[in-house]
Design an enzyme around this catalytic site. Structure first.
Site, PDB file in Angstrom:
ATOM      1  NE  ARG A 110     -95.309  46.128  -3.265  1.00 49.53           N
ATOM      2  CZ  ARG A 110     -95.089  45.270  -4.082  1.00 49.53           C
ATOM      3  NH1 ARG A 110     -93.666  44.443  -3.900  1.00 49.53           N
ATOM      4  NH2 ARG A 110     -95.667  44.974  -4.914  1.00 49.53           N
TER       5      ARG A 110
ATOM      6  N   GLY B 141     -97.088  41.738  -3.693  1.00 50.35           N
ATOM      7  CA  GLY B 141     -97.981  42.082  -4.344  1.00 50.35           C
ATOM      8  C   GLY B 141     -98.557  41.142  -4.450  1.00 50.35           C
TER       9      GLY B 141
ATOM     10  CG  ASP C 281     -94.137  41.508 -11.804  1.00 50.32           C
ATOM     11  OD1 ASP C 281     -95.004  41.777 -11.312  1.00 50.32           O
ATOM     12  OD2 ASP C 281     -93.664  42.930 -10.958  1.00 50.32           O
TER      13      ASP C 281
ATOM     14  CG  ASP D 192     -86.367  41.915  -2.841  1.00 47.23           C
ATOM     15  OD1 ASP D 192     -85.124  41.505  -3.430  1.00 47.23           O
ATOM     16  OD2 ASP D 192     -86.474  43.317  -3.621  1.00 47.23           O
TER      17      ASP D 192
ATOM     18  CE  LYS E   2     -95.946  37.620  -4.370  1.00 43.48           C
ATOM     19  NZ  LYS E   2     -95.544  39.041  -3.937  1.00 43.48           N
ATOM     20  CB  THR E   3     -93.917  37.689  -8.260  1.00 46.04           C
ATOM     21  OG1 THR E   3     -94.132  38.170  -9.351  1.00 46.04           O
ATOM     22  CG2 THR E   3     -92.690  36.930  -8.922  1.00 46.04           C
TER      23      THR E   3
HETATM   24  P1  FBP Z   1     -94.653  41.220  -5.810  1.00 51.75           P
HETATM   25  O1  FBP Z   1     -93.198  41.734  -6.848  1.00 51.75           O
HETATM   26  O2  FBP Z   1     -94.790  41.844  -4.671  1.00 51.75           O
HETATM   27  O3  FBP Z   1     -95.136  40.193  -6.413  1.00 51.75           O
HETATM   28  O4  FBP Z   1     -95.394  42.507  -6.737  1.00 51.75           O
HETATM   29  C1  FBP Z   1     -95.750  42.759  -8.543  1.00 51.75           C
HETATM   30  C2  FBP Z   1     -96.736  43.684  -8.861  1.00 51.75           C
HETATM   31  O5  FBP Z   1     -98.087  43.220  -8.544  1.00 51.75           O
HETATM   32  C3  FBP Z   1     -96.092  44.276  -9.627  1.00 51.75           C
HETATM   33  O6  FBP Z   1     -96.963  44.468 -10.996  1.00 51.75           O
HETATM   34  C4  FBP Z   1     -96.327  45.845  -9.584  1.00 51.75           C
HETATM   35  O7  FBP Z   1     -95.734  46.805 -10.448  1.00 51.75           O
HETATM   36  C5  FBP Z   1     -96.642  46.446  -7.981  1.00 51.75           C
HETATM   37  O8  FBP Z   1     -96.792  44.772  -7.504  1.00 51.75           O
HETATM   38  C6  FBP Z   1     -97.017  47.021  -7.647  1.00 51.75           C
HETATM   39  O9  FBP Z   1     -97.352  47.184  -5.932  1.00 51.75           O
HETATM   40  P2  FBP Z   1     -98.133  48.002  -5.129  1.00 51.75           P
HETATM   41  O10 FBP Z   1     -99.697  46.663  -4.462  1.00 51.75           O
HETATM   42  O11 FBP Z   1     -97.378  48.226  -3.999  1.00 51.75           O
HETATM   43  O12 FBP Z   1     -98.951  48.694  -5.812  1.00 51.75           O
END
Ligand code: FBP
Length: 569
Positions: free
Chosen positions: A148, A84, A208, A179, A205-206
């Site tokens: 992803r 993300g 979250d 991951d 990065k994230t």
């Molecule tokens: P990452 O773990 O890849 O950083 O992404 C986090 C996130 O923003 C989550 O909070 C959310 O559930 C998910 O991505 C949503 O993913 P997508 O962009 O595939 O809808």
């Protein structure tokens, strides 16, 4: 890339100069690595060693003045953004690009399109100064896109090696979460085992905030995204306090951990904030959670306050025992479901089929869900078969059930207030915002750090910056072996080494602060309104760190001071 069509803010942000630690501004030929500590994973060392014999046991490093004649070598470095979006990703690329170019103007940075997928398909572009400059201090990952895809199979590893050879790469920087950095560790090990002259560096990065441990104080993006959400929630809170009319149910991103919700609670002081980790630890049933919420709603109504703000982390469905059990059972059978589900066209047919597959408890949970929600639990999966929790409208389920409960309250406890709920979901709004000064600086420094690690022949390291609560010039940059952050975890029925997600620590400083205050916040109306992210102006506004980082850093400093005194005695 026309300058005519860019906003005034974007134009102004081009002038932002991140104040990075001095060591990152020096000529790379004068910087070398210094071992900072031993570096074995805290658990399961032997098992992890079976997978990572080449890259385990290296020391954590910091940068020190010295000599590195190899720094100025011409390099061909690849970079990819994974998962993300998180504010600041463009600055990681800018820092890396500047590091490479300053050391040797003939070095090239090759950006893979759409994450690891681009690496596998050899879909890339050579990043130019013009392109990098255009994206400096801006949000999003649109400079090269993200994806992803994970690199797990033998065929994917071979495809990666083909790309590396074809493009004559000598290094690769993977910007991602737990991951993706596990993937970086795997590639680093494969290259080392095959004696390929290739280095892999990860960058944390994230939004979250769940890529965090003794070495990573925070992942980039958490600062900006939580500020964006807190600004929105703070305004919502003021609106509802003004009208006195609505209960706002705000779902927040955070796929597996509740750090975002917790940080927003610390910034806003909402009436209720659910923390998935606590719900799991206390094994709180859905009914119990809803009962507690109803008590607060009823209490506030008795005092004439028919409004409020409730924060719900999106990942809560994997913590509430009933929904967690349903998801676990659906996941266990997903391979089977995938082909069956393509044939089953209606919810009724799917449920009928599941009746024979799920345990009675899991089926009961599914059966109780409104049709729309049941469809979301059954329908939405990412390419790895994970349920897409961000798409499950759990906030709407809460509203429906709470309304039923309030209507069902009879006798002395009859609910006499009004209940006008509104549902919001904040997630995508914050992931591509202009990075805060903190994230813009942190990311630029991480990019420069990644380059210095490469220049010093590091392989299988995560770029790591510490002391983030101090002014940015005083941050300490270095690297940590990716293997040092690994644990054994069961994935798809097999125990493998992975970089584990870090969930909210129920004994940690941030949660303790929340737990100390939540009863007051529930009943009194004491919302905070932090307002939008500030990019220009006084330090305390522009360089404010998150409450989580502030509280955790203070706690760490207190502990270190205490440990110092204790050792001297
Ligand atoms: P990452 O773990 O890849 O950083 O992404 C986090 C996130 O923003 C989550 O909070 C959310 O559930 C998910 O991505 C949503 O993913 P997508 O962009 O595939 O809808």
């Amino acid at each position: 890339m026309s300058m005519d069509s860019i906003s005034l803010l974007q134009r102004a942000r081009y002038d932002f100069q991140p104040k990075i630690p001095e060591v990152l501004t020096k000529d790379a030929a004068t910087i070398q690595l210094e071992n900072s500590s031993l570096s074995l994973p805290p658990r399961d060392e032997q098992k992890i060693r079976e997978y990572y014999r080449e890259t385990i046991g290296k020391p954590a490093v910091v940068f020190a003045d010295g000599s590195n004649p190899a720094a100025g070598r011409k390099r061909r470095c690849g970079v990819l953004l994974s998962g993300g979006q998180a504010p600041g990703g463009h600055n990681v690329i800018a820092g890396l690009f500047d590091g490479l170019q300053a050391a040797n103007a003939e070095s090239e940075l090759i950006g893979f399109h759409g994450g690891a997928g681009g690496l596998l398909k050899c879909d890339y572009e050579i990043l130019t100064k013009e392109k990098v400059d255009f994206h400096r201090n801006t949000g999003g990952f649109d400079i090269i896109g993200s994806g992803r895809t994970k690199i797990e199979t033998d065929a994917q590893i071979e495809a990666t090696i083909q790309t590396v050879k074809k493009l004559e790469l000598d290094s690769l920087v993977i910007v991602g979460g737990d991951d993706s950095n596990t993937n970086a560790a795997l590639l680093a090990e494969v290259f080392a085992q095959r004696k390929l002259p290739m280095q892999v560096i990860g960058v944390p990065k994230t939004i979250d905030g769940d890529l965090k441990n003794d070495h990573i104080e925070t992942s980039f993006g958490f600062d900006t995204s939580t500020k964006v959400y807190a600004s929105l929630i703070g305004d919502l809170a003021r609106d509802t306090k003004s009208s006195g009319k609505y209960w706002n149910f705000v779902k927040l991103m955070g796929r597996s951990a509740s750090h975002i919700a917790l940080e927003c609670a610390l910034q806003i002081h909402p009436n209720i904030c659910l923390i998935g980790e606590e719900i799991k630890a206390k094994n709180m049933s859905l009914k119990r959670i809803l009962y507690d919420i109803c008590q607060i709603i009823a209490h506030r109504a008795e005092h004439g306050e028919n409004f409020g703000v409730i924060l719900i982390p999106e990942g809560i469905v994997e913590f509430i025992p009933e929904t967690a059990n349903l998801i676990a059972e659906l996941n266990r059978n997903w391979k089977e479901y995938e082909h069956v589900f393509t044939a089953l066209t209606t919810l009724e047919l799917k449920k009928k089929w599941l009746y024979t597959k799920l345990s009675p408890e899991a089926y009961h949970t599914l059966d109780q869900l409104p049709a729309e929600l049941a469809e979301q639990f059954l329908g939405l999966r990412d390419p790895h078969g994970n349920i897409l929790v961000s798409q499950i409208e759990i906030e709407k389920l809460f509203i429906t059930m709470i309304r039923d409960y309030l209507e069902g309250m009879t006798g002395a406890g009859t609910y006499k207030g009004s209940f006008a709920p509104l549902a919001e979901f904040y997630g995508y709004e914050g992931r591509s915002a202009f990075p805060s000064n903190f994230d813009a600086t942190y990311c630029y420094a991480l990019g420069k750090t990644a380059f210095l690690l490469i220049a010093n022949a590091a392989n299988g390291y995560l770029a790591c910056i510490k002391d983030l609560a101090l002014p940015s010039e005083q941050w300490k940059a270095g690297g940590v072996p990716l293997t040092m952050m690994m644990d054994m975890e069961e994935r798809k029925g097999e125990w493998v080494p992975v970089i584990a997600k870090s969930l909210v620590d129920l004994n940690g400083a941030a949660f303790n602060e929340f737990a100390r205050n939540r009863d007051k916040w529930a009943l009194e109306t004491c919302y905070m309104h932090p307002g939008p992210v500030q990019y220009f102006g006084p330090d305390e506004l522009c360089n404010r760190i998150t409450e989580t980082l502030r509280l955790e850093s203070e706690e760490k400093r207190r502990f270190e001071a205490w440990a110092n005194i204790a050792t001297k005695r």
